[in-house]
Design an enzyme around this catalytic site. Structure first.
Site, PDB file in Angstrom:
ATOM      1  N   LYS A 177     -19.575 -23.033   5.550  1.00 15.61           N
ATOM      2  CA  LYS A 177     -19.331 -21.588   5.461  1.00 15.61           C
ATOM      3  C   LYS A 177     -19.891 -21.017   4.165  1.00 15.61           C
ATOM      4  CE  LYS A 177     -15.118 -20.204   6.843  1.00 15.61           C
ATOM      5  NZ  LYS A 177     -13.653 -20.382   6.998  1.00 15.61           N
ATOM      6  N   LEU A 223      -7.894 -13.727  -7.056  1.00 19.07           N
ATOM      7  CA  LEU A 223      -7.655 -12.530  -6.240  1.00 19.07           C
ATOM      8  C   LEU A 223      -6.228 -12.495  -5.685  1.00 19.07           C
ATOM      9  CD1 LEU A 223     -11.089 -12.074  -4.455  1.00 19.07           C
ATOM     10  CD2 LEU A 223     -10.365 -11.433  -6.755  1.00 19.07           C
ATOM     11  N   THR A 258      -6.350  -3.583   7.433  1.00 19.33           N
ATOM     12  CA  THR A 258      -6.182  -4.893   6.811  1.00 19.33           C
ATOM     13  C   THR A 258      -6.329  -5.991   7.853  1.00 19.33           C
ATOM     14  OG1 THR A 258      -4.831  -6.190   5.284  1.00 19.33           O
ATOM     15  CG2 THR A 258      -3.627  -4.912   6.925  1.00 19.33           C
ATOM     16  N   ALA A 287     -14.841 -19.312   0.926  1.00 21.83           N
ATOM     17  CA  ALA A 287     -15.917 -18.720   1.732  1.00 21.83           C
ATOM     18  C   ALA A 287     -15.326 -18.007   2.947  1.00 21.83           C
ATOM     19  CB  ALA A 287     -16.919 -19.791   2.150  1.00 21.83           C
ATOM     20  N   GLY A 288     -14.174 -17.363   2.743  1.00 22.91           N
ATOM     21  CA  GLY A 288     -13.573 -16.553   3.803  1.00 22.91           C
ATOM     22  C   GLY A 288     -14.127 -15.138   3.737  1.00 22.91           C
ATOM     23  N   SER A 320       0.803  -1.232   0.000  1.00 26.37           N
ATOM     24  CA  SER A 320       0.000   0.000   0.000  1.00 26.37           C
ATOM     25  C   SER A 320       0.835   1.282   0.000  1.00 26.37           C
ATOM     26  CB  SER A 320      -0.988   0.002   1.169  1.00 26.37           C
ATOM     27  OG  SER A 320      -1.975  -0.960   0.923  1.00 26.37           O
ATOM     28  N   LYS A 353     -10.499  -5.972   9.847  1.00 30.22           N
ATOM     29  CA  LYS A 353     -11.495  -5.345   8.973  1.00 30.22           C
ATOM     30  C   LYS A 353     -12.914  -5.329   9.570  1.00 30.22           C
ATOM     31  CE  LYS A 353      -9.134  -6.045   4.587  1.00 30.22           C
ATOM     32  NZ  LYS A 353      -9.240  -6.458   3.185  1.00 30.22           N
TER      33      LYS A 353
HETATM   34  P1  NAP Z   1      -9.666 -16.117   4.774  1.00 32.14           P
HETATM   35  O1  NAP Z   1     -10.826 -15.409   5.369  1.00 32.14           O
HETATM   36  O2  NAP Z   1      -8.599 -16.659   5.654  1.00 32.14           O
HETATM   37  O3  NAP Z   1     -10.255 -17.344   3.865  1.00 32.14           O
HETATM   38  C1  NAP Z   1      -9.403 -18.296   3.315  1.00 32.14           C
HETATM   39  C2  NAP Z   1     -10.172 -19.177   2.338  1.00 32.14           C
HETATM   40  O4  NAP Z   1      -9.238 -20.094   1.735  1.00 32.14           O
HETATM   41  C3  NAP Z   1     -11.245 -20.045   2.984  1.00 32.14           C
HETATM   42  O5  NAP Z   1     -12.273 -20.249   2.062  1.00 32.14           O
HETATM   43  C4  NAP Z   1     -10.489 -21.353   3.250  1.00 32.14           C
HETATM   44  O6  NAP Z   1     -11.308 -22.494   3.327  1.00 32.14           O
HETATM   45  C5  NAP Z   1      -9.664 -21.429   1.991  1.00 32.14           C
HETATM   46  N1  NAP Z   1      -8.492 -22.298   2.172  1.00 32.14           N
HETATM   47  C6  NAP Z   1      -7.351 -21.993   2.845  1.00 32.14           C
HETATM   48  N2  NAP Z   1      -6.485 -23.039   2.788  1.00 32.14           N
HETATM   49  C7  NAP Z   1      -7.113 -24.015   2.067  1.00 32.14           C
HETATM   50  C8  NAP Z   1      -6.738 -25.324   1.642  1.00 32.14           C
HETATM   51  N3  NAP Z   1      -5.538 -25.840   1.952  1.00 32.14           N
HETATM   52  N4  NAP Z   1      -7.603 -26.036   0.893  1.00 32.14           N
HETATM   53  C9  NAP Z   1      -8.813 -25.504   0.561  1.00 32.14           C
HETATM   54  N5  NAP Z   1      -9.222 -24.279   0.926  1.00 32.14           N
HETATM   55  C10 NAP Z   1      -8.389 -23.541   1.671  1.00 32.14           C
HETATM   56  O7  NAP Z   1      -8.912 -15.204   3.711  1.00 32.14           O
HETATM   57  P2  NAP Z   1      -9.464 -13.903   2.934  1.00 32.14           P
HETATM   58  O8  NAP Z   1      -9.152 -12.718   3.746  1.00 32.14           O
HETATM   59  O9  NAP Z   1     -10.867 -14.167   2.516  1.00 32.14           O
HETATM   60  O10 NAP Z   1      -8.487 -13.856   1.651  1.00 32.14           O
HETATM   61  C11 NAP Z   1      -8.619 -14.830   0.606  1.00 32.14           C
HETATM   62  C12 NAP Z   1      -7.638 -14.535  -0.514  1.00 32.14           C
HETATM   63  O11 NAP Z   1      -7.918 -13.270  -1.096  1.00 32.14           O
HETATM   64  C13 NAP Z   1      -6.181 -14.480  -0.068  1.00 32.14           C
HETATM   65  O12 NAP Z   1      -5.453 -15.326  -0.903  1.00 32.14           O
HETATM   66  C14 NAP Z   1      -5.725 -13.084  -0.320  1.00 32.14           C
HETATM   67  O13 NAP Z   1      -4.416 -13.069  -0.846  1.00 32.14           O
HETATM   68  C15 NAP Z   1      -6.702 -12.588  -1.369  1.00 32.14           C
HETATM   69  N6  NAP Z   1      -6.928 -11.130  -1.250  1.00 32.14           N
HETATM   70  C16 NAP Z   1      -6.611 -10.342  -2.303  1.00 32.14           C
HETATM   71  C17 NAP Z   1      -6.800  -8.967  -2.223  1.00 32.14           C
HETATM   72  C18 NAP Z   1      -6.438  -8.095  -3.374  1.00 32.14           C
HETATM   73  O14 NAP Z   1      -6.447  -6.862  -3.224  1.00 32.14           O
HETATM   74  N7  NAP Z   1      -6.156  -8.635  -4.526  1.00 32.14           N
HETATM   75  C19 NAP Z   1      -7.330  -8.398  -1.060  1.00 32.14           C
HETATM   76  C20 NAP Z   1      -7.655  -9.245   0.001  1.00 32.14           C
HETATM   77  C21 NAP Z   1      -7.441 -10.616  -0.098  1.00 32.14           C
HETATM   78  P3  NAP Z   1     -11.911 -22.980   4.767  1.00 32.14           P
HETATM   79  O15 NAP Z   1     -13.048 -22.049   5.061  1.00 32.14           O
HETATM   80  O16 NAP Z   1     -12.345 -24.377   4.533  1.00 32.14           O
HETATM   81  O17 NAP Z   1     -10.793 -22.857   5.761  1.00 32.14           O
END
Ligand code: NAP
Length: 288
Positions: A159, A226, A66, A131-132, A21, A70
């Site tokens: 989820k 993403l 972040t 579904a995070g 950022s 959030k």
């Molecule tokens: P989060 O709330 O921690 O959610 C993580 C997600 O990944 C959940 O659906 C989780 O499934 C799944 N997951 C993690 N490890 C896994 C595995 N080994 N096998 C299958 N599923 C798995 O994370 P978040 O904050 O939503 O972020 C998600 C992604 O978005 C990240 O990769 C981040 O880099 C990206 N992001 C990008 C931006 C951008 O500006 N481009 C901004 C924010 C985030 P479960 O529910 O089953 O654990």
């Protein structure tokens, strides 16, 4: 030049050491000749309320928020933008009379990124993988933008089911359905836009992918990951191999920052400047 009139913005998070950022905001200030500096603030667990009060006391113009704060930051805000309220997550604080107003610029950022890549949402059939926190926000955005159908899947299916129920409730619709990964591979229909919102494939796990079956990639016309590090994820590679268009999340990062900057400075950033910042971001990622 930092002087007595320099205004300050920053990032509240834990950790914040790897954030890109500052590249976005300090380059914007340089290009737009704004006397504004952007710095990371590592806020320790349990200190979010103090951080918001402290920012206010120090006359900080605005902050990004972040992981993991959030949602946690919301009770300490003076006002909440309706979209941020629907999403349940705030990534931008803007100074207003008596406190900060919370916005979510991640989703408008994703929308602007997709528009810039020529990717449509309205009227599309869309699959969300994950579904995070971000996947939930994506489901709200897609419903708001009137996607025709939204399928959401997750390792922990419960989820995905909860998000489907909540978002359908918010928009009084039945657009969102939770499905298993196996069901996705067996879809009869083709022509889906797939948004990859899990952390699977994030560097250094570049060779991992949430769904490996070729059958899935033949159902989609566009893959939007993403993740932006690596720049081409395995998900994107498999999609491209099957003939789909593939994009990463760097433009989403770019535009969530640009929209925050526009809110802090009450100005519009041109496409030309946005393109320059995008190049700086790509270089910063390469240099990491
Ligand atoms: P989060 O709330 O921690 O959610 C993580 C997600 O990944 C959940 O659906 C989780 O499934 C799944 N997951 C993690 N490890 C896994 C595995 N080994 N096998 C299958 N599923 C798995 O994370 P978040 O904050 O939503 O972020 C998600 C992604 O978005 C990240 O990769 C981040 O880099 C990206 N992001 C990008 C931006 C951008 O500006 N481009 C901004 C924010 C985030 P479960 O529910 O089953 O654990």
């Amino acid at each position: 030049m930092i002087d007595g009139k320099t205004r300050t913005c920053g990032l509240i998070g834990n950790p914040v050491e790897h954030t890109l950022s500052p590249v976005i905001h300090n380059t914007l200030s340089e290009k737009l000749a704004q006397n504004l500096v952007y710095v990371p603030f590592h806020v320790k667990e349990g200190m979010v309320e103090d951080a918001v009060k402290g920012a206010r006391a120090l006359n900080i113009l605005g902050c990004n928020v972040t992981v993991p704060y959030k949602s946690e930051v919301i009770p300490f805000l003076k006002e909440l933008d309706p979209l941020a309220e629907k999403i349940g997550a705030v990534n931008t604080l803007v100074s207003v009379e008596g406190g900060y107003k919370g916005y979510n610029t991640d989703m408008p950022g994703l929308l602007r990124a997709m528009e810039s890549d020529g990717v449509q949402i309205t009227g599309e059939k869309v699959i969300i993988l994950g579904a995070g926190g971000v996947a939930r926000a994506v489901a709200v955005l897609l419903a708001q933008q009137k996607a025709e159908q939204i399928l959401i899947t997750n390792r922990t299916l419960q989820k995905a089911e909860q998000i489907a129920q909540e978002v359908n409730g918010l928009f009084q619709s039945k657009t969102v359905s939770a499905v298993t990964l196996e069901e996705l591979c067996g879809l009869k229909d083709e022509g889906y836009l797939a948004i990859q919102a899990t952390s699977v494939g994030l560097h250094p796990h570049d060779d991992e992918v949430i769904i490996g079956q070729d059958a899935f990639y033949h159902k989609i016309h566009t893959a939007y990951d993403l993740i932006f590090n690596p720049g081409e994820t395995k998900f994107m590679k498999l999609a491209a191999k099957a003939g789909a268009k593939a994009y990463n999340g760097l433009k989403m990062l770019l535009y969530q920052g640009i929209i925050a900057y526009e809110l802090w400075n009450d100005m519009a950033v041109s496409d030309e400047i946005a393109a320059e910042i995008y190049e700086r971001l790509k270089k910063a990622l390469k240099d990491e």
